[in-house]
Design an enzyme around this catalytic site. Structure first.
Site, short mmCIF file in Angstrom:
data_model
loop_
_atom_site.label_atom_id
_atom_site.label_comp_id
_atom_site.label_asym_id
_atom_site.label_seq_id
_atom_site.Cartn_x
_atom_site.Cartn_y
_atom_site.Cartn_z
N THR A 59 18.14 -13.06 42.92
CA THR A 59 16.75 -12.58 41.60
C THR A 59 17.97 -11.70 40.33
OG1 THR A 59 17.20 -10.32 43.68
CG2 THR A 59 15.73 -12.43 44.27
N ASP A 107 25.56 -17.76 52.59
CA ASP A 107 24.74 -17.05 51.93
C ASP A 107 25.90 -16.19 51.27
OD1 ASP A 107 23.06 -15.54 50.90
OD2 ASP A 107 22.60 -13.88 52.01
C1 0GY Z 1 19.82 -13.36 50.44
C2 0GY Z 1 19.37 -12.26 49.87
C3 0GY Z 1 19.19 -11.16 49.86
C4 0GY Z 1 18.86 -11.09 48.37
C5 0GY Z 1 18.25 -12.23 47.10
O1 0GY Z 1 17.98 -13.22 45.86
C6 0GY Z 1 18.08 -12.35 45.93
O2 0GY Z 1 18.99 -11.36 45.06
O3 0GY Z 1 18.53 -13.21 48.22
C7 0GY Z 1 18.83 -9.64 50.08
O4 0GY Z 1 18.95 -8.82 49.42
O5 0GY Z 1 18.68 -9.71 51.42
O6 0GY Z 1 19.25 -14.84 50.69
O7 0GY Z 1 20.88 -14.18 49.36
#
Ligand code: 0GY
Length: 307
Positions: free
Chosen positions: A79, A259
């Site tokens: 994100t 991850d």
């Molecule tokens: C993940 C988990 C997280 C963040 C994101 O796209 C992202 O910012 O996915 C989270 O903060 O739980 O899947 O890496």
């Protein structure tokens, strides 16, 4: 190897020198959930974002892949890059065919851009419903995107937290593609593995044969946490029954990933070598491991290589 993992400072840094896992990954294993961040000087972070990570480059991701023993990666748009997929795509096109990707897109994306992304290795889009990470996107916009990517043979990755599943159930049920759930729908692992909350998620998978699941991110859900510094490598024990239940109930619809570089993580940063050593605690036979790490991700992301 140390230089390959050198990192920038700032936000909670990823684990710089991960240990070598004791668990030997099967040949052609895929890390099916990881990210790249920037580098920010080349690929700036989204102006509107909920966190700012430290840089984590494609070279570092590729080095980690080799260090842990994976053959391939699936790079998922994080994100902090919004709908600007350049860093993720750059990691794909410089992977020598060893990486595929999942993008974030907006409604106004053109067909030509979708097709270019396909050629670059993108095979899915991610819809995020986690309130601390994203602002609300209208459901009709998401459904329109899902209809368009179906024609490309792509899938939808969904990220949500367990308390939100009842409200999202109908929308998810209407998605016309394969659907992949991030991190088992984020169960609260202090609750029983056979209690109503996780039962609902199991039912969701059972009633929707198009739904897959990543048995990932024990480090985000664990309350027992990583092991003490006593040489014990059986980390995140409280998450294992949840992941094991999913892997054993739906062996042909599960994926696994590190991850890395663990965006937005509070508390501790996991040692990626230890995370790999979590795998035999959730996929306890060679056959389950092979499905989780090789057969399933290849079927979804490299179907043309199906053997
Ligand atoms: C993940 C988990 C997280 C963040 C994101 O796209 C992202 O910012 O996915 C989270 O903060 O739980 O899947 O890496």
């Amino acid at each position: 190897m140390k230089a390959a993992f050198e990192k920038t400072s700032g936000w909670l840094d990823w684990y710089a020198n991960p240990s070598k896992p004791r668990f030997k990954l099967p040949e052609d294993a895929v890390d099916a959930h990881c990210h790249v961040f920037g580098p920010g000087a080349e690929f700036p972070y989204a102006p509107v974002r909920k966190y700012t990570p430290c840089d984590a480059s494609k070279q570092q991701l590729h080095a980690l892949r080799g260090h842990l023993g994976f053959a391939r990666n699936v790079v998922v748009q994080a994100t902090c890059h919004g709908a600007d997929n350049r860093a993720m795509i750059d990691a794909l096109v410089h992977s020598g065919g060893r990486a595929r990707g999942v993008a974030t897109v907006k409604r106004d994306i053109g067909d030509a851009e979708f097709e270019a992304m396909h050629d670059q290795g993108v095979r899915g889009v991610r819809f995020n419903f986690v309130r601390r990470l994203v602002d609300f996107t209208p459901r009709d916009e998401l459904m329109e995107i899902a209809g368009r990517i179906k024609k490309l043979g792509w899938h939808v990755v969904i990220y949500f937290e367990a308390p939100d599943l009842p409200e999202l159930w109908d929308f998810f049920s209407a998605l016309p593609t394969t659907v992949v759930v991030d991190h088992m729908g984020r169960p609260d692992v202090s609750k029983p593995v056979d209690g109503p909350e996780f039962e609902l998620f199991v039912r969701f998978m059972r009633e929707h044969p198009n739904v897959w699941c990543k048995a990932t991110c024990p480090e985000r859900m664990s309350i027992s946490g990583p092991p003490a510094l006593d040489g014990e490598r059986n980390a995140y024990r409280d998450v294992a029954p949840f992941a094991r239940r999913i892997v054993e109930t739906f062996p042909d619809r599960v994926l696994w990933g590190t991850d890395w570089p663990h965006p937005n993580l509070k508390g501790h940063m996991p040692d990626d070598g230890l995370l790999v050593d979590f795998i035999p605690h959730i996929a306890v036979t060679g056959e389950l491991q092979r499905k989780l790490l090789v057969d399933n991700p290849l079927r979804l992301y490299w179907p043309e290589e199906r053997r």
